[in-house]
Design a protein around this motif. Structure first.
Motif, PDB file in Angstrom:
ATOM      1  N   GLN A   1       6.741 -32.633  41.202  1.00 24.41           N
ATOM      2  CA  GLN A   1       6.388 -32.121  42.460  1.00 24.41           C
ATOM      3  C   GLN A   1       7.380 -31.817  43.404  1.00 24.41           C
ATOM      4  OE1 GLN A   1       3.653 -31.040  43.822  1.00 24.41           O
ATOM      5  NE2 GLN A   1       4.369 -31.091  45.988  1.00 24.41           N
ATOM      6  N   ALA A   2       8.330 -32.453  43.239  1.00 17.23           N
ATOM      7  CA  ALA A   2       9.667 -32.103  44.021  1.00 17.23           C
ATOM      8  C   ALA A   2      10.455 -30.737  43.612  1.00 17.23           C
ATOM      9  CB  ALA A   2      10.836 -33.265  43.711  1.00 17.23           C
ATOM     10  N   ARG A   3      10.011 -30.401  42.444  1.00 16.31           N
ATOM     11  CA  ARG A   3      10.531 -29.047  42.296  1.00 16.31           C
ATOM     12  C   ARG A   3       9.707 -28.065  42.620  1.00 16.31           C
ATOM     13  NH1 ARG A   3      13.635 -26.499  38.261  1.00 16.31           N
ATOM     14  NH2 ARG A   3      15.256 -28.228  39.030  1.00 16.31           N
ATOM     15  N   ARG A   4       8.300 -28.319  42.540  1.00 19.34           N
ATOM     16  CA  ARG A   4       7.476 -27.395  42.970  1.00 19.34           C
ATOM     17  C   ARG A   4       7.509 -27.238  44.597  1.00 19.34           C
ATOM     18  NH1 ARG A   4       0.933 -28.397  42.390  1.00 19.34           N
ATOM     19  NH2 ARG A   4       0.357 -26.360  42.308  1.00 19.34           N
ATOM     20  N   ALA A   5       7.882 -28.191  45.479  1.00 25.04           N
ATOM     21  CA  ALA A   5       7.776 -28.104  46.864  1.00 25.04           C
ATOM     22  C   ALA A   5       9.266 -27.453  47.101  1.00 25.04           C
ATOM     23  CB  ALA A   5       7.892 -29.621  47.458  1.00 25.04           C
ATOM     24  N   PHE A   6      10.208 -27.593  46.257  1.00 21.54           N
ATOM     25  CA  PHE A   6      11.668 -27.102  46.688  1.00 21.54           C
ATOM     26  C   PHE A   6      11.299 -25.653  46.233  1.00 21.54           C
ATOM     27  CE2 PHE A   6      15.174 -25.254  44.186  1.00 21.54           C
ATOM     28  CZ  PHE A   6      16.352 -25.647  44.951  1.00 21.54           C
ATOM     29  N   ASN A   7      10.857 -25.211  45.347  1.00 19.10           N
ATOM     30  CA  ASN A   7      10.620 -23.798  44.849  1.00 19.10           C
ATOM     31  C   ASN A   7       9.713 -23.190  46.250  1.00 19.10           C
ATOM     32  OD1 ASN A   7      12.035 -24.013  42.479  1.00 19.10           O
ATOM     33  ND2 ASN A   7      10.427 -23.391  41.390  1.00 19.10           N
ATOM     34  N   PHE A   8       8.733 -23.905  46.613  1.00 12.44           N
ATOM     35  CA  PHE A   8       8.088 -22.921  47.668  1.00 12.44           C
ATOM     36  C   PHE A   8       8.740 -22.826  48.954  1.00 12.44           C
ATOM     37  CE2 PHE A   8       5.399 -23.908  51.642  1.00 12.44           C
ATOM     38  CZ  PHE A   8       4.353 -22.966  51.396  1.00 12.44           C
ATOM     39  N   ILE A   9       9.569 -23.870  49.223  1.00  8.65           N
ATOM     40  CA  ILE A   9      10.274 -24.035  50.622  1.00  8.65           C
ATOM     41  C   ILE A   9      11.457 -22.859  50.581  1.00  8.65           C
ATOM     42  CG2 ILE A   9      11.897 -24.975  52.162  1.00  8.65           C
ATOM     43  CD1 ILE A   9       9.909 -27.583  51.598  1.00  8.65           C
ATOM     44  N   MET A  10      12.217 -22.813  49.205  1.00 11.22           N
ATOM     45  CA  MET A  10      13.225 -21.885  49.007  1.00 11.22           C
ATOM     46  C   MET A  10      12.809 -20.428  49.146  1.00 11.22           C
ATOM     47  SD  MET A  10      16.099 -23.508  49.170  1.00 11.22           S
ATOM     48  CE  MET A  10      16.968 -22.413  48.492  1.00 11.22           C
ATOM     49  N   SER A  11      11.552 -20.149  48.529  1.00  9.65           N
ATOM     50  CA  SER A  11      10.764 -19.046  48.660  1.00  9.65           C
ATOM     51  C   SER A  11      10.608 -18.235  49.879  1.00  9.65           C
ATOM     52  CB  SER A  11       9.495 -19.143  47.707  1.00  9.65           C
ATOM     53  OG  SER A  11       8.566 -19.579  48.568  1.00  9.65           O
ATOM     54  N   ILE A  12      10.692 -19.086  51.004  1.00 13.35           N
ATOM     55  CA  ILE A  12      10.564 -18.669  52.176  1.00 13.35           C
ATOM     56  C   ILE A  12      11.606 -17.921  52.664  1.00 13.35           C
ATOM     57  CG2 ILE A  12      10.157 -19.650  54.761  1.00 13.35           C
ATOM     58  CD1 ILE A  12       8.833 -21.903  53.733  1.00 13.35           C
ATOM     59  N   ILE A  13      12.806 -18.397  52.391  1.00 12.77           N
ATOM     60  CA  ILE A  13      14.113 -17.648  52.686  1.00 12.77           C
ATOM     61  C   ILE A  13      14.513 -16.815  51.535  1.00 12.77           C
ATOM     62  CG2 ILE A  13      14.965 -19.395  54.432  1.00 12.77           C
ATOM     63  CD1 ILE A  13      16.672 -20.548  52.707  1.00 12.77           C
ATOM     64  N   GLU A  14      14.054 -16.805  50.451  1.00  8.01           N
ATOM     65  CA  GLU A  14      14.453 -16.109  49.389  1.00  8.01           C
ATOM     66  C   GLU A  14      13.726 -14.913  48.896  1.00  8.01           C
ATOM     67  OE1 GLU A  14      16.163 -18.624  46.114  1.00  8.01           O
ATOM     68  OE2 GLU A  14      17.867 -19.113  47.215  1.00  8.01           O
ATOM     69  N   GLY A  15      12.469 -15.108  49.292  1.00  3.80           N
ATOM     70  CA  GLY A  15      11.457 -13.984  49.024  1.00  3.80           C
ATOM     71  C   GLY A  15      10.882 -14.285  47.675  1.00  3.80           C
ATOM     72  N   ASP A  16      11.012 -15.004  46.837  1.00  2.03           N
ATOM     73  CA  ASP A  16      10.417 -15.096  45.493  1.00  2.03           C
ATOM     74  C   ASP A  16      10.558 -16.912  45.108  1.00  2.03           C
ATOM     75  OD1 ASP A  16      12.726 -15.130  44.867  1.00  2.03           O
ATOM     76  OD2 ASP A  16      12.359 -13.569  43.241  1.00  2.03           O
ATOM     77  N   LYS A  17       9.607 -17.086  44.099  1.00  2.00           N
ATOM     78  CA  LYS A  17       9.666 -18.423  43.602  1.00  2.00           C
ATOM     79  C   LYS A  17      10.855 -18.348  42.413  1.00  2.00           C
ATOM     80  CE  LYS A  17       5.550 -20.244  44.976  1.00  2.00           C
ATOM     81  NZ  LYS A  17       4.434 -21.191  44.671  1.00  2.00           N
ATOM     82  N   ARG A  18      11.683 -19.469  42.441  1.00  2.00           N
ATOM     83  CA  ARG A  18      12.660 -19.601  41.644  1.00  2.00           C
ATOM     84  C   ARG A  18      11.923 -20.492  40.422  1.00  2.00           C
ATOM     85  NH1 ARG A  18      17.943 -22.247  43.929  1.00  2.00           N
ATOM     86  NH2 ARG A  18      18.424 -20.696  45.600  1.00  2.00           N
ATOM     87  N   CYS A  19      12.916 -20.191  39.212  1.00  2.00           N
ATOM     88  CA  CYS A  19      12.339 -20.873  37.950  1.00  2.00           C
ATOM     89  C   CYS A  19      13.600 -22.132  37.475  1.00  2.00           C
ATOM     90  CB  CYS A  19      12.376 -20.091  36.827  1.00  2.00           C
ATOM     91  SG  CYS A  19      13.761 -19.345  36.402  1.00  2.00           S
TER      92      CYS A  19
END
Length: 345
Positions: free
Chosen positions: A327-345
């Protein structure tokens, strides 16, 4: 002869999840080199194991249980020793940060990320790049045989020994080494990306004020009713103490990242009890701070408050830390996608 109730319940579950043939696995595992999103479907909104039929991953089996038990013991011993693996000093170099695979240039799965961070703390490594001995040899490097590898896990839960580039010699891999060893502190850290994140997120952040039930401090007030989000009647905002309340600006921003992880809970369709939520928020904020260059908060009030409960849960349930880092990675990817435009893997 009476049939045990447990057997009837198991057979009922099997029939529910599979019409023909063997039952669907109760949890899918993850792959070191593929997207972590491929197994997120196996986690329900309450963080519990759900049936899944993804063909590219093997079921939750004895190897998985053994791997989770070993990983949990490693994390427990690290926390017991007083080290917080998700809190890292910020080195001003692009080759420093969250662990990545030299083979794919992608992030590792959440559990492996945690195990590699433990190795970084324990061995004073500074680079983010990890690979197998054969991969380093393929790139022209030579692994120091006097050093020990760090064991992570493949998609079938078999052990995979990895070496950090700090254990590798050879000029051909010098571009992946850390060259600038200067440490960012509260005064020198660049907080531009954090300010960009706050502005782009659209989160309702109220600094220095309270509400009817909360004093001015550091809180995330969840939407009420939670299940009605985004059509809730009240809540869904962050109450943050003013910057002067904290010892330095970095601590203020780090606290904000912690509350943003809570803010992401409802947006990633996840909820759990408070100890799990706090563990997820601590891990997630540590990962975001590392990526955005925010020095870790020196204060350990929150960790000290919940540490014994976390350790008790980890000893009781070897799957506990797996659910937390997922869940930490899921939230991390969601928040990082706000400034990077897409979700990470």
């Amino acid at each position: 002869m009476k049939i045990p109730v447990a057997k009837l319940l198991i057979e009922k579950l099997f029939r529910k999840n599979s019409d023909v043939g063997p039952p669907a696995p109760l949890l899918t595992t993850h792959c070191t080199y593929c997207s972590w999103n491929s197994f997120m479907q196996a986690t329900s909104s309450k963080g519990m194991r759900m049936p899944s039929t993804m063909a590219c991953h093997r079921p939750y089996d004895t190897m998985c249980l053994l791997a989770l038990t070993v990983a949990s013991k490693e994390i427990i011993s690290t926390l017991r020793a007083g080290s917080i693996p998700w809190k890292n000093e910020i080195v001003n170099d692009a080759n420093s940060g969250l662990p990545r695979s030299v083979a794919t240039r992608k992030a590792f799965c959440p559990l492996n990320t945690m195990l590699l961070q433990i190795a970084l703390h324990r061995n004073n490594f500074v680079s983010r790049w990890w690979g197998t001995q054969s991969k380093w040899q393929e790139l022209g490097g030579s692994v120091d045989q006097s050093t020990e590898p760090t064991v992570v896990y493949n998609c079938d839960w078999t052990p995979l020994p990895l070496f950090c580039i700090d254990q590798v010699a050879g000029p051909s891999v010098d571009t992946l080494r850390v060259h600038d060893f200067s440490i960012a502190n509260a005064d020198t850290a660049n907080r531009t990306r954090i300010d960009q994140l706050v502005k782009s997120s659209g989160a309702d952040i109220r600094v220095g004020v309270g509400d009817a039930t909360h004093s001015a401090g550091n809180w995330y007030v969840a939407p009420n009713p939670w299940i009605a989000f985004p059509f809730h009647s009240t809540g869904d905002y962050i109450l943050l103490a003013p910057p002067e309340f904290h010892s330095n600006p970095a601590t203020h921003h780090y606290t904000l990242l912690h509350e943003l992880i809570h803010w992401a809970e409802v947006r990633t369709n996840w909820i759990s009890d408070m100890p799990m939520r706090e563990l997820v928020a601590e891990i997630g904020s540590g990962w975001i701070a590392t990526e955005l260059g925010c020095p870790p908060c020196p204060c350990r009030i929150n960790e000290n408050k919940w540490l014994e409960r976390w350790l008790w849960e980890m000893r009781r349930d070897s799957d506990y830390v797996f659910r937390a880092v997922t869940q930490a990675r899921r939230a991390f990817n969601f928040i990082m996608s706000i400034i990077e435009g897409d979700k990470r893997c």
